[in-house]
Design a protein around this motif. Structure first.
Motif, PDB file in Angstrom:
ATOM      1  N   GLY A  15      11.416  37.799  -2.725  1.00  0.00           N
ATOM      2  CA  GLY A  15      11.111  36.370  -2.885  1.00  0.00           C
ATOM      3  C   GLY A  15      10.187  36.135  -4.060  1.00  0.00           C
ATOM      4  N   ASN A  16       9.265  35.178  -3.885  1.00  0.00           N
ATOM      5  CA  ASN A  16       8.391  34.802  -5.009  1.00  0.00           C
ATOM      6  C   ASN A  16       7.508  35.958  -5.466  1.00  0.00           C
ATOM      7  OD1 ASN A  16       9.230  32.191  -5.423  1.00  0.00           O
ATOM      8  ND2 ASN A  16       7.809  31.328  -3.930  1.00  0.00           N
ATOM      9  N   ILE A  17       6.853  36.636  -4.509  1.00  0.00           N
ATOM     10  CA  ILE A  17       5.961  37.741  -4.906  1.00  0.00           C
ATOM     11  C   ILE A  17       6.798  38.940  -5.352  1.00  0.00           C
ATOM     12  CG2 ILE A  17       4.069  39.273  -4.232  1.00  0.00           C
ATOM     13  CD1 ILE A  17       3.213  37.227  -2.159  1.00  0.00           C
ATOM     14  N   ASP A  37      16.250  42.921  -0.224  1.00  0.00           N
ATOM     15  CA  ASP A  37      16.072  41.720   0.599  1.00  0.00           C
ATOM     16  C   ASP A  37      17.236  41.628   1.575  1.00  0.00           C
ATOM     17  OD1 ASP A  37      14.086  39.056  -0.031  1.00  0.00           O
ATOM     18  OD2 ASP A  37      15.761  38.699   1.333  1.00  0.00           O
ATOM     19  N   VAL A  39      18.633  38.731   2.203  1.00  0.00           N
ATOM     20  CA  VAL A  39      19.508  37.685   1.652  1.00  0.00           C
ATOM     21  C   VAL A  39      20.497  38.336   0.684  1.00  0.00           C
ATOM     22  CG1 VAL A  39      19.598  35.563   0.264  1.00  0.00           C
ATOM     23  CG2 VAL A  39      17.703  35.926   1.875  1.00  0.00           C
ATOM     24  N   THR A  81       6.649  42.567   0.974  1.00  0.00           N
ATOM     25  CA  THR A  81       6.350  41.130   1.029  1.00  0.00           C
ATOM     26  C   THR A  81       7.351  40.424   1.926  1.00  0.00           C
ATOM     27  OG1 THR A  81       7.722  40.693  -0.912  1.00  0.00           O
ATOM     28  CG2 THR A  81       5.380  41.091  -1.320  1.00  0.00           C
ATOM     29  N   GLY A  83       9.078  38.553   4.794  1.00  0.00           N
ATOM     30  CA  GLY A  83       8.538  37.680   5.836  1.00  0.00           C
ATOM     31  C   GLY A  83       8.366  36.267   5.340  1.00  0.00           C
ATOM     32  N   LEU A  84       7.930  35.405   6.268  1.00  0.00           N
ATOM     33  CA  LEU A  84       7.711  34.009   5.899  1.00  0.00           C
ATOM     34  C   LEU A  84       6.383  33.861   5.185  1.00  0.00           C
ATOM     35  CD1 LEU A  84       8.733  31.978   9.089  1.00  0.00           C
ATOM     36  CD2 LEU A  84      10.167  32.837   7.229  1.00  0.00           C
ATOM     37  N   VAL A 122       1.768  43.370   1.913  1.00  0.00           N
ATOM     38  CA  VAL A 122       1.276  42.081   1.406  1.00  0.00           C
ATOM     39  C   VAL A 122       1.566  40.965   2.421  1.00  0.00           C
ATOM     40  CG1 VAL A 122       1.400  40.427  -0.520  1.00  0.00           C
ATOM     41  CG2 VAL A 122       1.688  42.868  -0.983  1.00  0.00           C
ATOM     42  N   ASN A 124       1.795  38.428   5.467  1.00  0.00           N
ATOM     43  CA  ASN A 124       0.748  37.891   6.340  1.00  0.00           C
ATOM     44  C   ASN A 124       1.197  37.773   7.787  1.00  0.00           C
ATOM     45  OD1 ASN A 124      -1.687  37.328   4.928  1.00  0.00           O
ATOM     46  ND2 ASN A 124      -0.644  35.716   3.762  1.00  0.00           N
ATOM     47  N   MET A 147      -2.923  44.855   0.857  1.00  0.00           N
ATOM     48  CA  MET A 147      -3.449  44.158  -0.321  1.00  0.00           C
ATOM     49  C   MET A 147      -4.003  42.805   0.110  1.00  0.00           C
ATOM     50  SD  MET A 147      -3.541  41.699  -2.679  1.00  0.00           S
ATOM     51  CE  MET A 147      -2.118  40.682  -2.339  1.00  0.00           C
ATOM     52  N   LEU A 151      -7.018  40.525  -4.433  1.00  0.00           N
ATOM     53  CA  LEU A 151      -6.741  39.111  -4.703  1.00  0.00           C
ATOM     54  C   LEU A 151      -7.946  38.227  -4.366  1.00  0.00           C
ATOM     55  CD1 LEU A 151      -4.965  36.644  -5.277  1.00  0.00           C
ATOM     56  CD2 LEU A 151      -4.046  36.863  -2.968  1.00  0.00           C
ATOM     57  N   HIS A 179      -8.433  39.291   5.916  1.00  0.00           N
ATOM     58  CA  HIS A 179      -7.864  38.339   4.957  1.00  0.00           C
ATOM     59  C   HIS A 179      -7.615  37.017   5.682  1.00  0.00           C
ATOM     60  CE1 HIS A 179      -5.717  36.844   1.550  1.00  0.00           C
ATOM     61  NE2 HIS A 179      -4.582  36.704   2.210  1.00  0.00           N
TER      62      HIS A 179
HETATM   63  P1  A3D Z   1       9.028  34.318  -0.068  1.00  0.00           P
HETATM   64  O1  A3D Z   1       9.234  33.830  -1.457  1.00  0.00           O
HETATM   65  O2  A3D Z   1       9.505  33.470   1.068  1.00  0.00           O
HETATM   66  O3  A3D Z   1       9.684  35.780   0.040  1.00  0.00           O
HETATM   67  C1  A3D Z   1       9.792  36.471   1.222  1.00  0.00           C
HETATM   68  C2  A3D Z   1      11.103  37.209   1.204  1.00  0.00           C
HETATM   69  O4  A3D Z   1      11.203  38.015   2.384  1.00  0.00           O
HETATM   70  C3  A3D Z   1      12.341  36.283   1.219  1.00  0.00           C
HETATM   71  O5  A3D Z   1      13.134  36.521   0.073  1.00  0.00           O
HETATM   72  C4  A3D Z   1      13.079  36.668   2.483  1.00  0.00           C
HETATM   73  O6  A3D Z   1      14.484  36.615   2.386  1.00  0.00           O
HETATM   74  C5  A3D Z   1      12.581  38.099   2.685  1.00  0.00           C
HETATM   75  N1  A3D Z   1      12.813  38.610   4.028  1.00  0.00           N
HETATM   76  C6  A3D Z   1      12.810  37.946   5.215  1.00  0.00           C
HETATM   77  N2  A3D Z   1      13.108  38.796   6.217  1.00  0.00           N
HETATM   78  C7  A3D Z   1      13.279  40.019   5.655  1.00  0.00           C
HETATM   79  C8  A3D Z   1      13.597  41.296   6.172  1.00  0.00           C
HETATM   80  N3  A3D Z   1      13.790  41.495   7.480  1.00  0.00           N
HETATM   81  N4  A3D Z   1      13.689  42.318   5.301  1.00  0.00           N
HETATM   82  C9  A3D Z   1      13.503  42.133   3.968  1.00  0.00           C
HETATM   83  N5  A3D Z   1      13.207  40.935   3.432  1.00  0.00           N
HETATM   84  C10 A3D Z   1      13.101  39.907   4.270  1.00  0.00           C
HETATM   85  O7  A3D Z   1       7.470  34.606   0.208  1.00  0.00           O
HETATM   86  P2  A3D Z   1       6.364  35.177  -0.821  1.00  0.00           P
HETATM   87  O8  A3D Z   1       6.982  36.245  -1.630  1.00  0.00           O
HETATM   88  O9  A3D Z   1       5.677  34.039  -1.466  1.00  0.00           O
HETATM   89  O10 A3D Z   1       5.322  35.783   0.252  1.00  0.00           O
HETATM   90  C11 A3D Z   1       5.657  36.933   0.991  1.00  0.00           C
HETATM   91  C12 A3D Z   1       4.608  37.239   2.059  1.00  0.00           C
HETATM   92  O11 A3D Z   1       3.348  37.522   1.423  1.00  0.00           O
HETATM   93  C13 A3D Z   1       4.310  36.099   3.034  1.00  0.00           C
HETATM   94  O12 A3D Z   1       4.161  36.606   4.346  1.00  0.00           O
HETATM   95  C14 A3D Z   1       2.992  35.527   2.542  1.00  0.00           C
HETATM   96  O13 A3D Z   1       2.258  34.892   3.566  1.00  0.00           O
HETATM   97  C15 A3D Z   1       2.313  36.787   2.066  1.00  0.00           C
HETATM   98  N6  A3D Z   1       1.214  36.591   1.135  1.00  0.00           N
HETATM   99  C16 A3D Z   1       0.131  37.419   1.253  1.00  0.00           C
HETATM  100  C17 A3D Z   1      -0.937  37.286   0.413  1.00  0.00           C
HETATM  101  C18 A3D Z   1      -2.115  38.195   0.569  1.00  0.00           C
HETATM  102  O14 A3D Z   1      -3.060  38.094  -0.189  1.00  0.00           O
HETATM  103  C19 A3D Z   1      -2.143  39.188   1.622  1.00  0.00           C
HETATM  104  C20 A3D Z   1      -0.936  36.309  -0.590  1.00  0.00           C
HETATM  105  C21 A3D Z   1       0.171  35.490  -0.704  1.00  0.00           C
HETATM  106  C22 A3D Z   1       1.260  35.640   0.163  1.00  0.00           C
END
Ligand code: A3D
Length: 312
Positions: A15-17, A37, A39, A81, A83-84, A122, A124, A147, A151, A179
């Motif tokens: 996803g984004n990260i 992923d 998807v 990363t 998850g939601l 990463v 949450n 991590m 940050l 965190h």
């Molecule tokens: P997002 O862009 O939604 O990407 C998450 C990806 O996970 C999506 O592409 C989903 O399809 C994929 N996914 C869902 N289920 C599965 C699975 N079973 N196996 C593999 N992939 C799957 O989110 P994001 O990239 O912005 O954030 C990802 C996570 O990082 C989230 O839980 C955020 O809350 C967390 N996060 C943590 C921090 C920390 O500092 C710890 C900071 C920012 C975000």
């Protein structure tokens, strides 16, 4: 036959990260990158796009996308990363049930296909997800780390730099603990070019800045409206991965499993660590003042209560 090799970096969640990390890993030429992923087609699409960027970036890193865990086999590092992410009005803890289910499947995929990898979590809520991943993989704790501290400390450094009117790179600062809203900025060890921060900013103003650090993730969520921060978490997670891949032995605040350090046993919490070729090579116990010790205790309690809500 020539020995391998370039390093292999698996990004679980594209996803984004995940996408931002793939770009950065390619630009920094840290190794070959596999974007995984659930998807269909999306990780393959991002990988194709990045392969088209590589010649212009001057990078020899190969980037591939997949929906099959077999393709992460032999990875040196896995960064999770999956998850939601939060939306406005949500706390990180609101993600627990859904992301725990996802983390269990991810841990299984890593355990079966990349059993020697250094794993950086990463997703949450961070402290619960890293705990779950270590339990499910059974990997030694020095190879499963969370991590958050890099940050949260970067956010602190950025706000302090704006206030003092200097570059953020000359600010040395740690944010420790869980965190979440109880994270603990360590004012007693914060310096600007080696000079204590209290020389530049009054305590009352530091209180306000530290409160903003605790809420900084939410500030970004409120502005973005559709998700949470991604450039800064991606950069932070890759700093940890690079320190491992190049055995840099950087001192980085990370969620590590404590074994008596700071008076805590068997919980993951943000502490200063040394990340090198063996993973978390050391946990550094720094002197905290009474206020910081109390704040760390409150944060540890918050982490413990989150862990008790984890599914068996
Ligand atoms: P997002 O862009 O939604 O990407 C998450 C990806 O996970 C999506 O592409 C989903 O399809 C994929 N996914 C869902 N289920 C599965 C699975 N079973 N196996 C593999 N992939 C799957 O989110 P994001 O990239 O912005 O954030 C990802 C996570 O990082 C989230 O839980 C955020 O809350 C967390 N996060 C943590 C921090 C920390 O500092 C710890 C900071 C920012 C975000």
């Amino acid at each position: 036959m020539s020995e391998q090799k370039r390093k292999k970096i698996a990004l679980i969640g594209a996803g984004n990260i995940g996408g931002s990390m793939a770009y950065l890993a390619c630009a920094k030429e840290l190794g070959d990158v596999v974007l995984f992923d659930v998807v269909e087609d999306m990780p393959q699409g991002k990988a194709l796009d990045l392969r088209h960027a590589a010649p212009v970036l001057g990078s020899s890193s190969n980037v591939t996308g997949t929906n099959d865990y077999a393709d992460i086999s032999g990875s040196d590092v896995c960064i999770v990363t999956a998850g939601l992410a939060r939306k406005p009005g949500m706390s990180r803890d609101d993600l627990l049930a859904t992301n725990a289910k996802i983390m269990k499947s991810v841990a299984q995929g890593i355990k079966e296909n990349a059993p020697e990898a250094f794993v950086i979590i990463v997703s949450n809520p961070l402290d619960a997800m890293v705990t779950l991943c270590q339990r499910e993989t059974g990997f030694p704790s020095e190879r499963v780390v969370g991590m958050a501290g890099v940050l949260d400390s970067a956010r602190y450094r950025s706000f302090l730099a704006e206030e003092v009117g200097v570059s953020p790179v000359v600010i040395d600062a740690f944010v420790l603990g869980g965190h979440g809203d109880t994270m603990v900025p360590i004012r007693s060890h914060t310096t600007v070019g080696g000079i204590p921060i209290t020389h530049f900013i009054k305590p009352e103003r530091l209180d306000e800045i530290e409160q903003r650090v605790r809420k900084a993730g939410g500030e970004v969520v409120a502005l973005l409206k559709t998700g949470s921060a991604f450039y800064s978490p991606a950069t932070a997670a890759l700093e940890m991965a690079e320190s491992f891949l190049k055995d840099q032995k950087k001192v980085l605040p990370c969620a590590a499993l404590l074994n008596g350090e700071y008076g805590y046993e068997g919980i993951y919490i943000g502490v200063p660590t040394v990340i090198g070729g063996k993973g978390v090579e050391r946990i550094i116990e720094i002197e905290l003042n009474d206020e910081e010790k109390k704040a760390l205790a409150v944060s540890a309690e918050a982490v413990k209560s989150l862990i008790t809500s984890l599914p068996e």
